[in-house]
Design an enzyme around this catalytic site. Structure first.
Site, PDB file in Angstrom:
ATOM      1  N   THR A 125       0.810  -1.227   0.000  1.00 30.91           N
ATOM      2  CA  THR A 125       0.000   0.000   0.000  1.00 30.91           C
ATOM      3  C   THR A 125       0.841   1.275   0.000  1.00 30.91           C
ATOM      4  OG1 THR A 125      -1.694  -1.199   1.194  1.00 30.91           O
ATOM      5  CG2 THR A 125      -1.832   1.186   1.289  1.00 30.91           C
ATOM      6  N   ASN A 128      -1.269   6.761  -2.603  1.00 29.43           N
ATOM      7  CA  ASN A 128      -2.177   6.823  -3.750  1.00 29.43           C
ATOM      8  C   ASN A 128      -2.475   5.459  -4.354  1.00 29.43           C
ATOM      9  OD1 ASN A 128      -2.461   9.683  -3.707  1.00 29.43           O
ATOM     10  ND2 ASN A 128      -0.377   9.823  -4.527  1.00 29.43           N
ATOM     11  N   ALA A 129      -2.147   4.407  -3.634  1.00 29.73           N
ATOM     12  CA  ALA A 129      -2.417   3.054  -4.134  1.00 29.73           C
ATOM     13  C   ALA A 129      -2.925   2.184  -2.990  1.00 29.73           C
ATOM     14  CB  ALA A 129      -1.165   2.452  -4.756  1.00 29.73           C
ATOM     15  N   GLY A 130      -4.247   2.192  -2.805  1.00 36.85           N
ATOM     16  CA  GLY A 130      -4.884   1.356  -1.779  1.00 36.85           C
ATOM     17  C   GLY A 130      -5.640   0.258  -2.494  1.00 36.85           C
ATOM     18  N   ARG A 267     -27.196  -9.772  34.095  1.00 36.89           N
ATOM     19  CA  ARG A 267     -27.780  -8.429  34.176  1.00 36.89           C
ATOM     20  C   ARG A 267     -29.303  -8.538  34.412  1.00 36.89           C
ATOM     21  NH1 ARG A 267     -27.643  -2.951  35.109  1.00 36.89           N
ATOM     22  NH2 ARG A 267     -28.794  -1.790  33.524  1.00 36.89           N
ATOM     23  N   GLN A 278     -37.183 -12.215  25.021  1.00 41.09           N
ATOM     24  CA  GLN A 278     -37.050 -12.746  23.670  1.00 41.09           C
ATOM     25  C   GLN A 278     -36.244 -11.806  22.753  1.00 41.09           C
ATOM     26  OE1 GLN A 278     -40.550 -13.447  21.107  1.00 41.09           O
ATOM     27  NE2 GLN A 278     -40.023 -15.610  21.263  1.00 41.09           N
ATOM     28  N   GLY A 339     -25.812  -2.805  26.289  1.00 44.16           N
ATOM     29  CA  GLY A 339     -26.287  -1.437  26.538  1.00 44.16           C
ATOM     30  C   GLY A 339     -25.159  -0.516  26.978  1.00 44.16           C
ATOM     31  N   GLU A 363      -6.385  -5.669   3.723  1.00 41.74           N
ATOM     32  CA  GLU A 363      -6.197  -6.774   2.762  1.00 41.74           C
ATOM     33  C   GLU A 363      -7.285  -6.775   1.679  1.00 41.74           C
ATOM     34  OE1 GLU A 363      -4.572 -10.446   4.044  1.00 41.74           O
ATOM     35  OE2 GLU A 363      -3.767  -9.558   5.874  1.00 41.74           O
ATOM     36  N   GLY A 364      -7.688  -5.554   1.315  1.00 42.33           N
ATOM     37  CA  GLY A 364      -8.722  -5.372   0.291  1.00 42.33           C
ATOM     38  C   GLY A 364     -10.069  -5.138   0.942  1.00 42.33           C
TER      39      GLY A 364
HETATM   40  N1  COS Z   1      -4.137 -14.016  -9.038  1.00 44.95           N
HETATM   41  C1  COS Z   1      -3.376 -13.957 -10.163  1.00 44.95           C
HETATM   42  N2  COS Z   1      -3.424 -12.917 -11.014  1.00 44.95           N
HETATM   43  C2  COS Z   1      -4.249 -11.888 -10.716  1.00 44.95           C
HETATM   44  C3  COS Z   1      -5.064 -11.890  -9.578  1.00 44.95           C
HETATM   45  C4  COS Z   1      -4.988 -13.013  -8.709  1.00 44.95           C
HETATM   46  N3  COS Z   1      -5.723 -13.090  -7.606  1.00 44.95           N
HETATM   47  N4  COS Z   1      -5.787 -10.751  -9.556  1.00 44.95           N
HETATM   48  C5  COS Z   1      -5.430 -10.055 -10.643  1.00 44.95           C
HETATM   49  N5  COS Z   1      -4.506 -10.746 -11.334  1.00 44.95           N
HETATM   50  C6  COS Z   1      -3.874 -10.359 -12.595  1.00 44.95           C
HETATM   51  C7  COS Z   1      -4.903 -10.188 -13.672  1.00 44.95           C
HETATM   52  O1  COS Z   1      -5.155 -11.415 -14.340  1.00 44.95           O
HETATM   53  C8  COS Z   1      -4.243  -9.184 -14.586  1.00 44.95           C
HETATM   54  O2  COS Z   1      -3.261  -9.828 -15.379  1.00 44.95           O
HETATM   55  P1  COS Z   1      -3.068  -9.434 -16.920  1.00 44.95           P
HETATM   56  O3  COS Z   1      -2.582  -8.007 -16.901  1.00 44.95           O
HETATM   57  O4  COS Z   1      -2.062 -10.403 -17.386  1.00 44.95           O
HETATM   58  O5  COS Z   1      -4.415  -9.584 -17.551  1.00 44.95           O
HETATM   59  C9  COS Z   1      -3.484  -8.294 -13.630  1.00 44.95           C
HETATM   60  O6  COS Z   1      -3.282  -9.073 -12.443  1.00 44.95           O
HETATM   61  C10 COS Z   1      -4.261  -7.037 -13.297  1.00 44.95           C
HETATM   62  O7  COS Z   1      -5.525  -7.431 -12.800  1.00 44.95           O
HETATM   63  P2  COS Z   1      -6.816  -6.495 -12.833  1.00 44.95           P
HETATM   64  O8  COS Z   1      -6.960  -5.931 -14.202  1.00 44.95           O
HETATM   65  O9  COS Z   1      -7.953  -7.235 -12.228  1.00 44.95           O
HETATM   66  O10 COS Z   1      -6.313  -5.350 -11.868  1.00 44.95           O
HETATM   67  P3  COS Z   1      -6.963  -3.976 -11.471  1.00 44.95           P
HETATM   68  O11 COS Z   1      -5.991  -2.922 -11.729  1.00 44.95           O
HETATM   69  O12 COS Z   1      -8.365  -3.853 -11.942  1.00 44.95           O
HETATM   70  O13 COS Z   1      -6.940  -4.140  -9.897  1.00 44.95           O
HETATM   71  C11 COS Z   1      -7.207  -5.362  -7.926  1.00 44.95           C
HETATM   72  C12 COS Z   1      -7.835  -4.880  -9.224  1.00 44.95           C
HETATM   73  C13 COS Z   1      -6.986  -6.855  -8.097  1.00 44.95           C
HETATM   74  C14 COS Z   1      -5.890  -4.680  -7.569  1.00 44.95           C
HETATM   75  C15 COS Z   1      -8.173  -5.047  -6.866  1.00 44.95           C
HETATM   76  O14 COS Z   1      -9.324  -5.782  -7.146  1.00 44.95           O
HETATM   77  C16 COS Z   1      -7.684  -5.427  -5.487  1.00 44.95           C
HETATM   78  O15 COS Z   1      -7.607  -6.587  -5.074  1.00 44.95           O
HETATM   79  N6  COS Z   1      -7.458  -4.382  -4.686  1.00 44.95           N
HETATM   80  C17 COS Z   1      -7.190  -4.527  -3.285  1.00 44.95           C
HETATM   81  C18 COS Z   1      -5.763  -4.492  -3.040  1.00 44.95           C
HETATM   82  C19 COS Z   1      -5.497  -4.859  -1.619  1.00 44.95           C
HETATM   83  O16 COS Z   1      -5.864  -5.928  -1.168  1.00 44.95           O
HETATM   84  N7  COS Z   1      -4.852  -3.949  -0.897  1.00 44.95           N
HETATM   85  C20 COS Z   1      -4.499  -4.227   0.445  1.00 44.95           C
HETATM   86  C21 COS Z   1      -3.032  -4.203   0.511  1.00 44.95           C
HETATM   87  S1  COS Z   1      -2.317  -5.254   1.662  1.00 44.95           S
HETATM   88  S2  COS Z   1      -3.083  -4.917   3.376  1.00 44.95           S
END
Ligand code: COS
Length: 385
Positions: A125, A128-130, A267, A278, A339, A363-364
């Protein structure tokens, strides 16, 4: 319910339960209040071989898998989600090495992880990338026999405490997700420092902080998989670890349910224990149904993961989503049953409810999980057409 755990699995569950009872419950309120990393508890978990559960025997572990890890995580979460997060994030950080490491890398890093001597963190993470994990901006530029890392990772669990970091960085920005690579970075490497330590709503017995890379030189041998495989490493890692987040949901829900049920039995209002009403009975029944359903799903998905199945993405996202939504709902309802008492810090349930919230986010997010599930369903529909 009998989940037909074998003797060893029962022993793992009982060991984790005993550690939770004896070592975690007495200090959980203090760890939360003072926002302390549970160093002493980590030592106890290490002495009980808990860090080696899912690591193959040849690398110093016990050679068990996702189910055993879930059993341990559930019991720790029942007592304190902050402690269980510190423990489970270690597995999250280890999976990239386990899944993509060479034999040499595994020999070098896994024995110390299995013994609990070294802690691990996962660095994906950024500010700008979550949810949009492919949007990372940290770079790893090739230079001779090294990569030079530059950038900042945000909200990294075990940041600062861990000795080993599995970090995702862009080696070729022009290739988007296919231009990311995964690297092992050790604490103490020049150019690697720790930034802001976060102050959180819950899971305060876990540390969350920034990783700052400023011309940090990493040997090429520390790459996991190949150049450009970093996004796949990250996604496969999350596929493995999300079932464990589900186990956290089951555990925190179970802990809150027990508190609420005990409270309702003692309680007295309107001349009888409130469990006699109930309205309260139905809440407890609904909580019990949800916990059992979540546990059944988490254990079956963990068994599916352990079967070596390749298509675990959808199932692990389902286990994570369902069980963590249950964790949030049950902790909220447990507080409601109690409560005003539930709202006070004299009881652990307000902490459990604060802690549970993160499970729907990290984790997403559960919204992203639903995207992942739907995308996989659509693929299955078109395959079966
Ligand atoms: N296993 C293998 N490959 C995977 C995959 C998986 N579970 N998920 C995605 N991919 C591959 C895709 O097949 C695709 O490959 P190609 O470029 O060869 O087609 C590539 O990765 C990109 O996948 P996708 O287009 O689905 O990615 P997006 O940019 O739309 O992103 C994600 C979507 C998967 C990033 C989003 O759904 C996600 O999971 N976000 C949450 C991230 C997260 O968990 N953050 C927490 C951080 S750790 S606490």
């Amino acid at each position: 319910m009998d989940y037909f755990l074998n003797e060893e699995q029962q022993m793992i569950r009982d060991t984790a339960r005993q550690i939770a009872q004896e070592k975690i419950i007495p200090v959980r309120a203090e760890l939360d209040e003072k926002e302390l990393f549970p160093t002493e508890i980590i030592k106890v978990l290490a002495q009980s071989d808990m860090f080696g559960l899912f690591i193959p025997e040849q690398y110093g572990g016990l050679g068990r898998g996702a189910l055993e890890l879930c059993l341990a995580v559930e019991e720790l979460s029942r007592a304190c989600l902050g402690v269980s997060t510190s423990y489970a994030a270690n597995a999250l950080g280890t999976y990239p090495i386990l899944l993509f490491g060479t034999d040499e890398q595994k020999k070098k890093f896994l024995p110390d992880i299995a013994s609990g001597k070294k802690l691990v963190a996962f660095g994906l993470t950024e500010a700008n990338a979550g949810s949009d994990a492919a949007g990372i901006q940290t770079t790893a530029t090739k230079s001779g026999t090294e990569y030079i890392l530059n950038g900042t990772k945000q909200w990294i669990t075990n940041g600062g405490e861990a000795d080993i970091y599995t970090v995702i960085a862009m080696t070729d920005k022009s290739r988007g997700a296919r231009g990311a690579s995964a690297l092992i970075v050790e604490k103490g490497t020049p150019g690697f420092t720790f930034g802001k330590k976060e102050k959180k709503m819950g899971i305060r017995a876990s540390t969350t902080c920034e990783l700052v890379f400023d011309d940090c030189h990493i040997p090429k041998d520390n790459i996991l998989g190949r150049d450009g495989m970093g996004f796949i490493v990250a996604m496969k890692t999350l596929d493995q670890s999300r079932t464990g987040v589900g186990a956290q949901g089951v555990g925190v829900a179970q802990g809150a349910f027990e508190e609420a049920a005990n409270f309702a039995r003692t309680r007295v209002q309107f001349d009888k224990p409130i469990i006699g009403f109930q309205a309260v009975q139905h809440m407890l029944a609904d909580m019990a149904i949800q916990i059992e359903a979540a546990r059944a799903l988490v254990y079956s998905v963990a068994r599916y993961v352990d079967s070596g199945a390749k298509d675990i993405t959808k199932s692990s996202a389902m286990a994570k989503t369902f069980a963590t939504d249950v964790g949030m709902r049950v902790t909220t309802d447990a507080l409601q049953v109690m409560g005003g008492s539930g709202y006070m810090r004299d009881y652990p349930v307000e902490k459990m409810m604060r802690d549970a919230k993160i499970l729907q986010i990290y984790e997403g997010t559960n919204q992203i999980q639903r995207n992942v599930i739907a995308q996989n369903l659509i693929k299955e529909f078109s395959r079966n057409k």
